[in-house]
Design a protein around this motif. Sequence first.
Motif, PDB file in Angstrom:
ATOM      1  N   ILE A   1       1.058  -1.429  -0.224  1.00 15.09           N
ATOM      2  CA  ILE A   1      -0.147  -0.307   0.397  1.00 15.09           C
ATOM      3  C   ILE A   1       1.103   1.434   0.229  1.00 15.09           C
ATOM      4  O   ILE A   1       1.889   1.313   0.561  1.00 15.09           O
ATOM      5  N   ALA A   2       0.177   1.951  -1.258  1.00 11.18           N
ATOM      6  CA  ALA A   2       1.336   3.108  -0.922  1.00 11.18           C
ATOM      7  C   ALA A   2       0.376   4.752  -1.610  1.00 11.18           C
ATOM      8  O   ALA A   2      -0.573   4.299  -2.129  1.00 11.18           O
TER       9      ALA A   2
ATOM     10  N   ASN B   1      -6.746  12.308  -0.851  1.00 12.07           N
ATOM     11  CA  ASN B   1      -7.693  10.943  -1.169  1.00 12.07           C
ATOM     12  C   ASN B   1      -7.370   9.936  -1.501  1.00 12.07           C
ATOM     13  O   ASN B   1      -7.684   9.170  -2.098  1.00 12.07           O
ATOM     14  N   THR B   2      -5.926  10.105  -2.372  1.00  9.95           N
ATOM     15  CA  THR B   2      -5.433   8.777  -2.838  1.00  9.95           C
ATOM     16  C   THR B   2      -4.580   8.148  -2.662  1.00  9.95           C
ATOM     17  O   THR B   2      -3.284   8.430  -1.336  1.00  9.95           O
ATOM     18  N   TYR B   3      -4.643   6.840  -2.936  1.00 11.58           N
ATOM     19  CA  TYR B   3      -3.576   6.068  -2.547  1.00 11.58           C
ATOM     20  C   TYR B   3      -3.582   4.905  -3.850  1.00 11.58           C
ATOM     21  O   TYR B   3      -3.918   4.717  -4.039  1.00 11.58           O
ATOM     22  N   TYR B   4      -2.244   4.046  -2.950  1.00  9.80           N
ATOM     23  CA  TYR B   4      -2.014   2.661  -4.125  1.00  9.80           C
ATOM     24  C   TYR B   4      -2.340   1.321  -3.602  1.00  9.80           C
ATOM     25  O   TYR B   4      -1.356   1.245  -2.406  1.00  9.80           O
ATOM     26  N   VAL B   5      -2.645   0.351  -4.302  1.00 11.30           N
ATOM     27  CA  VAL B   5      -2.994  -0.895  -3.341  1.00 11.30           C
ATOM     28  C   VAL B   5      -2.568  -1.450  -4.983  1.00 11.30           C
ATOM     29  O   VAL B   5      -2.830  -1.954  -5.549  1.00 11.30           O
TER      30      VAL B   5
ATOM     31  N   ASN C   1     -10.426   8.439  -1.588  1.00 10.45           N
ATOM     32  CA  ASN C   1      -9.797   7.824  -0.305  1.00 10.45           C
ATOM     33  C   ASN C   1     -11.151   5.966  -0.026  1.00 10.45           C
ATOM     34  O   ASN C   1     -11.594   5.691   1.132  1.00 10.45           O
ATOM     35  N   GLY C   2     -10.713   5.314  -1.072  1.00  9.55           N
ATOM     36  CA  GLY C   2     -11.041   3.645  -0.683  1.00  9.55           C
ATOM     37  C   GLY C   2     -12.511   3.522  -1.306  1.00  9.55           C
ATOM     38  O   GLY C   2     -12.760   2.550  -1.574  1.00  9.55           O
ATOM     39  N   THR C   3     -13.550   4.307  -1.468  1.00 11.64           N
ATOM     40  CA  THR C   3     -14.339   4.720  -2.390  1.00 11.64           C
ATOM     41  C   THR C   3     -14.429   3.587  -3.549  1.00 11.64           C
ATOM     42  O   THR C   3     -15.373   2.899  -3.864  1.00 11.64           O
ATOM     43  N   THR C   4     -13.723   4.145  -4.814  1.00 16.58           N
ATOM     44  CA  THR C   4     -13.974   2.766  -5.958  1.00 16.58           C
ATOM     45  C   THR C   4     -12.224   3.089  -5.849  1.00 16.58           C
ATOM     46  O   THR C   4     -11.263   4.125  -6.135  1.00 16.58           O
TER      47      THR C   4
END
Length: 179
Positions: free
Chosen positions: A50-51, A62-66, A79-82
């Motif tokens: 997770i970054a 609200n941006t991140y990468y998985v 923030n992980g909604t989509t």
Amino acid sequence: MLYRNYLLLVIFFFIGSLSSFCQEGELDFSSVLSYRNLSPFRTGSWISSIAVPHTENKEYKNTYYVSGRYGGVWKTTNNGTTFIPVFDSVGVSSIGAIGISSSDPEQVWIGTGEAYNARSTHAGEGVFFSKNGGENWESKGLEDTHHISTLIVHPTNPDVVFVAAMGHLFTPKRTTWGI
């Protein structure tokens, strides 16, 4: 044939049980059926990295990468909604690490090849780089490393990346690497 007869007997018993519940008017499916997960299970559902951009820029709040062990790289900007897949065009699904530049959050580095030392471990194809938040990718080398466990992007110089790679698992091959 005997197996089929037993199966029919079980089906008729189940239907008979449901009909007796229905006749009483108190059918509660939670007492008859049990819930279970239908999503990816065990090895297919491992998250490998997770970054999150380390920046004060509110655009990336609200941006991140998985990344998944076998599932490519996914990006969220809400923030992980989509989530949207951002690495599918590369053709490598086994991911070991993700690194994001602190000085420019659009610069994303991916280390391929999962870092789990198991018999089911899949090799990768080196390090990839995107300068536009995962829209396009280019190979940066280290194709023969096979398994990258960590990527650390220099905090002020995004052109410097430290890579921890395990190399070939279960074979004596040794290589000297460099980007």
